[in-house]
Design a protein around this motif. Structure first.
Motif, PDB file in Angstrom:
ATOM      1  N   ASN A   1       1.586 -10.840  -2.659  1.00 21.59           N
ATOM      2  CA  ASN A   1       3.020 -10.595  -2.847  1.00 21.59           C
ATOM      3  C   ASN A   1       3.273  -9.343  -3.680  1.00 21.59           C
ATOM      4  O   ASN A   1       4.245  -8.625  -3.447  1.00 21.59           O
ATOM      5  N   GLU A   2       2.413  -9.083  -4.646  1.00 20.50           N
ATOM      6  CA  GLU A   2       2.535  -7.865  -5.452  1.00 20.50           C
ATOM      7  C   GLU A   2       2.317  -6.640  -4.563  1.00 20.50           C
ATOM      8  O   GLU A   2       3.010  -5.634  -4.695  1.00 20.50           O
ATOM      9  N   ALA A   3       1.374  -6.731  -3.630  1.00 20.98           N
ATOM     10  CA  ALA A   3       1.144  -5.631  -2.693  1.00 20.98           C
ATOM     11  C   ALA A   3       2.371  -5.416  -1.811  1.00 20.98           C
ATOM     12  O   ALA A   3       2.743  -4.271  -1.523  1.00 20.98           O
ATOM     13  N   VAL A   4       3.019  -6.497  -1.393  1.00 25.14           N
ATOM     14  CA  VAL A   4       4.252  -6.392  -0.599  1.00 25.14           C
ATOM     15  C   VAL A   4       5.339  -5.712  -1.423  1.00 25.14           C
ATOM     16  O   VAL A   4       6.045  -4.823  -0.936  1.00 25.14           O
ATOM     17  N   ARG A   5       5.484  -6.113  -2.678  1.00 28.08           N
ATOM     18  CA  ARG A   5       6.503  -5.517  -3.549  1.00 28.08           C
ATOM     19  C   ARG A   5       6.285  -4.009  -3.680  1.00 28.08           C
ATOM     20  O   ARG A   5       7.224  -3.209  -3.542  1.00 28.08           O
ATOM     21  N   LYS A   6       5.038  -3.610  -3.900  1.00 31.38           N
ATOM     22  CA  LYS A   6       4.737  -2.183  -4.051  1.00 31.38           C
ATOM     23  C   LYS A   6       5.014  -1.416  -2.761  1.00 31.38           C
ATOM     24  O   LYS A   6       5.576  -0.317  -2.795  1.00 31.38           O
ATOM     25  N   LEU A   7       4.624  -1.982  -1.627  1.00 33.11           N
ATOM     26  CA  LEU A   7       4.875  -1.324  -0.348  1.00 33.11           C
ATOM     27  C   LEU A   7       6.374  -1.225  -0.078  1.00 33.11           C
ATOM     28  O   LEU A   7       6.861  -0.198   0.407  1.00 33.11           O
ATOM     29  N   THR A   8       7.112  -2.274  -0.410  1.00 36.18           N
ATOM     30  CA  THR A   8       8.566  -2.258  -0.221  1.00 36.18           C
ATOM     31  C   THR A   8       9.196  -1.153  -1.053  1.00 36.18           C
ATOM     32  O   THR A   8      10.050  -0.406  -0.562  1.00 36.18           O
ATOM     33  N   GLU A   9       8.771  -1.024  -2.306  1.00 36.87           N
ATOM     34  CA  GLU A   9       9.302   0.043  -3.157  1.00 36.87           C
ATOM     35  C   GLU A   9       8.954   1.409  -2.579  1.00 36.87           C
ATOM     36  O   GLU A   9       9.777   2.322  -2.576  1.00 36.87           O
ATOM     37  N   GLU A  10       7.733   1.536  -2.063  1.00 36.17           N
ATOM     38  CA  GLU A  10       7.282   2.803  -1.496  1.00 36.17           C
ATOM     39  C   GLU A  10       8.101   3.181  -0.258  1.00 36.17           C
ATOM     40  O   GLU A  10       8.500   4.332  -0.094  1.00 36.17           O
ATOM     41  N   LYS A  11       8.364   2.215   0.607  1.00 37.04           N
ATOM     42  CA  LYS A  11       9.083   2.484   1.858  1.00 37.04           C
ATOM     43  C   LYS A  11      10.590   2.548   1.674  1.00 37.04           C
ATOM     44  O   LYS A  11      11.264   3.361   2.295  1.00 37.04           O
ATOM     45  N   MET A  12      11.135   1.660   0.836  1.00 35.72           N
ATOM     46  CA  MET A  12      12.589   1.562   0.716  1.00 35.72           C
ATOM     47  C   MET A  12      13.157   2.419  -0.416  1.00 35.72           C
ATOM     48  O   MET A  12      14.303   2.857  -0.327  1.00 35.72           O
ATOM     49  N   GLY A  13      12.378   2.656  -1.450  1.00 33.34           N
ATOM     50  CA  GLY A  13      12.868   3.412  -2.599  1.00 33.34           C
ATOM     51  C   GLY A  13      13.452   4.760  -2.235  1.00 33.34           C
ATOM     52  O   GLY A  13      14.583   5.081  -2.615  1.00 33.34           O
TER      53      GLY A  13
END
Length: 102
Positions: free
Chosen positions: A76-88
């Protein structure tokens, strides 16, 4: 006004593209030095759980439970980081979009 509408439409397209990338992504979380591995989609759906037979001890189920939970948290932490990377970059850090990690 028309310029604002074009910007909003472009942002919606970028968000849709980022969401599609997240939906296609698969991330892995591990625990116990790789004894437990969880694969999760970029939108948080658990795809698989792999457990090394060495960690299966009928007299110590709690340790296995803890390892599975830790691997899920790691994924889930990996998902959070990827989400920030893609959506930020798309949202400029705007929160409250109802997306994982926001």
């Amino acid at each position: 006004m028309q310029q604002m509408m074009k910007q909003a439409q472009k942002m919606q397209q970028q968000i849709a593209a980022a969401q599609a990338e997240l939906a296609e992504a698969e991330l892995t979380g591990t625990a116990g030095g790789g004894l437990v591995t969880v694969t999760i989609s970029g939108v948080g759906e658990v795809k698989s759980i792999k457990i090394d037979p060495k960690v299966v001890d009928p007299d110590d189920v709690e340790t296995l439970e803890d390892l599975v939970l830790a691997a899920v948290h790691n994924a889930n932490e990996a998902v959070r980081k990827l989400t920030e990377e893609k959506m930020g970059p798309v949202t400029g850090g705007i929160g409250g979009l109802g997306l994982p990690g926001f």
